[in-house]
Design an enzyme around this catalytic site. Structure first.
Site, PDB file in Angstrom:
ATOM      1  N   LYS A  13     101.157  -1.885 156.301  1.00  0.00           N
ATOM      2  CA  LYS A  13     101.656  -0.732 157.067  1.00  0.00           C
ATOM      3  C   LYS A  13     103.179  -0.724 157.134  1.00  0.00           C
ATOM      4  O   LYS A  13     103.805   0.299 156.870  1.00  0.00           O
ATOM      5  CB  LYS A  13     101.194  -0.803 158.536  1.00  0.00           C
ATOM      6  N   ARG A  88      97.018   2.479 168.588  1.00  0.00           N
ATOM      7  CA  ARG A  88      96.016   1.508 168.129  1.00  0.00           C
ATOM      8  C   ARG A  88      94.703   1.681 168.876  1.00  0.00           C
ATOM      9  O   ARG A  88      93.715   1.063 168.495  1.00  0.00           O
ATOM     10  CB  ARG A  88      96.527   0.086 168.375  1.00  0.00           C
ATOM     11  N   ARG A 127     102.415 -15.735 155.062  1.00  0.00           N
ATOM     12  CA  ARG A 127     103.717 -15.125 155.399  1.00  0.00           C
ATOM     13  C   ARG A 127     104.639 -16.115 156.111  1.00  0.00           C
ATOM     14  O   ARG A 127     104.239 -16.771 157.055  1.00  0.00           O
ATOM     15  CB  ARG A 127     103.521 -13.924 156.344  1.00  0.00           C
ATOM     16  N   ARG A 162     105.328 -16.586 161.968  1.00  0.00           N
ATOM     17  CA  ARG A 162     105.162 -15.870 163.233  1.00  0.00           C
ATOM     18  C   ARG A 162     103.997 -16.494 163.985  1.00  0.00           C
ATOM     19  O   ARG A 162     102.984 -16.809 163.374  1.00  0.00           O
ATOM     20  CB  ARG A 162     104.828 -14.399 162.941  1.00  0.00           C
ATOM     21  N   ARG A 173      93.134 -11.264 165.778  1.00  0.00           N
ATOM     22  CA  ARG A 173      93.734  -9.934 165.571  1.00  0.00           C
ATOM     23  C   ARG A 173      92.780  -9.028 164.802  1.00  0.00           C
ATOM     24  O   ARG A 173      92.689  -7.835 165.068  1.00  0.00           O
ATOM     25  CB  ARG A 173      95.065 -10.059 164.809  1.00  0.00           C
TER      26      ARG A 173
HETATM   27  P1  AMP Z   1     102.334  -5.502 164.457  1.00  0.00           P
HETATM   28  O1  AMP Z   1     103.709  -5.939 164.021  1.00  0.00           O
HETATM   29  O2  AMP Z   1     102.130  -4.018 164.396  1.00  0.00           O
HETATM   30  O3  AMP Z   1     101.239  -6.287 163.775  1.00  0.00           O
HETATM   31  O4  AMP Z   1     102.229  -5.859 166.025  1.00  0.00           O
HETATM   32  C1  AMP Z   1     102.380  -7.212 166.469  1.00  0.00           C
HETATM   33  C2  AMP Z   1     101.802  -7.350 167.874  1.00  0.00           C
HETATM   34  O5  AMP Z   1     102.486  -6.463 168.791  1.00  0.00           O
HETATM   35  C3  AMP Z   1     100.328  -6.979 168.005  1.00  0.00           C
HETATM   36  O6  AMP Z   1      99.461  -8.060 167.637  1.00  0.00           O
HETATM   37  C4  AMP Z   1     100.241  -6.655 169.505  1.00  0.00           C
HETATM   38  O7  AMP Z   1     100.274  -7.852 170.294  1.00  0.00           O
HETATM   39  C5  AMP Z   1     101.571  -5.935 169.741  1.00  0.00           C
HETATM   40  N1  AMP Z   1     101.444  -4.466 169.491  1.00  0.00           N
HETATM   41  C6  AMP Z   1     102.113  -3.713 168.562  1.00  0.00           C
HETATM   42  N2  AMP Z   1     101.774  -2.421 168.625  1.00  0.00           N
HETATM   43  C7  AMP Z   1     100.848  -2.331 169.627  1.00  0.00           C
HETATM   44  C8  AMP Z   1     100.086  -1.272 170.159  1.00  0.00           C
HETATM   45  N3  AMP Z   1     100.191  -0.013 169.663  1.00  0.00           N
HETATM   46  N4  AMP Z   1      99.229  -1.538 171.180  1.00  0.00           N
HETATM   47  C9  AMP Z   1      99.131  -2.785 171.694  1.00  0.00           C
HETATM   48  N5  AMP Z   1      99.803  -3.853 171.215  1.00  0.00           N
HETATM   49  C10 AMP Z   1     100.656  -3.642 170.188  1.00  0.00           C
END
Ligand code: AMP
Length: 220
Positions: A13, A88, A127, A162, A173
């Site tokens: 993404k 999400r 990663r 990370r 996740r």
């Molecule tokens: P990402 O970089 O999009 O994978 O997001 C990393 C982490 O940020 C996720 O595992 C959640 O803990 C938090 N996060 C990001 N976007 C959202 C969202 N729209 N709703 C809830 N948690 C989020």
């Protein structure tokens, strides 16, 4: 153009959103990036989000909705954008629908990048990132290994993984993603906005599929 990009963690993404942003002049809004920066800067939002982000759980809807809503209330609010990682959940999608409606903005499409789970586990588990804030280079044990194991090619800093890219957290996740995404996908399918794109293959090939699908849309 106004787009949302959804897909499992590690589906690419972020990479595709960056390309769409650069090549179509769209503002790139990644809630994951915004939350990670708030955590690094230790802001009030960061303090609330940190325990969720580090363990791979979703940050509660009201916190993340406010993160996004505040940007759409600001005088420089985005009018052409690509949302990356938000919404999400259905409550987030409903909140975002209301925010866009109030701002008089329509969505053009919701791109859903489809990638099988076993591929996700192999992608995310490999990663590695450079923690030097001035560098931030990213590596992958299979696809883009550093010249010296564990060391950044660009600045020599020791690479880190990370917290939420550790194998046990990746599984959590994915479970969370599957628990929410059926309803989210249905929400946008009902709205006639869903565009499904297979997220396998190289970056440019996937981007080409996205562009082809967007070319078939009527833009507003
Ligand atoms: P990402 O970089 O999009 O994978 O997001 C990393 C982490 O940020 C996720 O595992 C959640 O803990 C938090 N996060 C990001 N976007 C959202 C969202 N729209 N709703 C809830 N948690 C989020």
């Amino acid at each position: 153009m106004r787009l949302i990009l959804i897909g499992p963690p590690g589906s690419g993404k972020g990479t595709q959103a960056k390309l769409l942003s650069q090549r179509r002049g769209l503002r790139h809004l990644s809630t994951g990036d915004i939350l990670r920066e708030s955590i690094l800067r230790d802001t009030a939002e960061g303090k609330l989000a940190a325990p969720y982000v580090s363990t791979g759980r979703l940050v509660p809807d009201d916190i993340v909705n406010e993160t996004v809503n505040s940007r759409f209330r600001a005088p420089d609010r985005p009018t052409c954008f690509i949302m990356d990682g938000y919404p999400r959940t259905v409550p987030q999608a409903q909140s975002f629908d209301a925010v866009l409606h109030a701002a008089g903005l329509n969505l053009d499409g919701v791109i859903f990048l489809k990638v099988p789970d076993d591929e996700i586990v192999s992608r995310l588990g490999g990663r590695w990132n450079c923690p030097n804030p001035k560098c931030g280079a990213t590596y992958h044990t299979h696809f883009k290994p550093p010249k010296r194991i564990g060391i950044c090619d660009t600045c020599g800093t020791r690479l880190m993984q990370r917290d939420d890219d550790r194998p046990e957290t990746i599984k959590k996740r994915l479970q969370i993603f599957h628990g929410f995404y059926d309803d989210l996908v249905e929400h946008y399918r009902k709205g006639g906005l869903l565009i499904e794109v297979p997220g396998m293959g190289d970056i440019e090939a996937i981007y080409g599929k996205i562009e082809k699908a967007l070319g078939a849309l009527k833009t507003k």
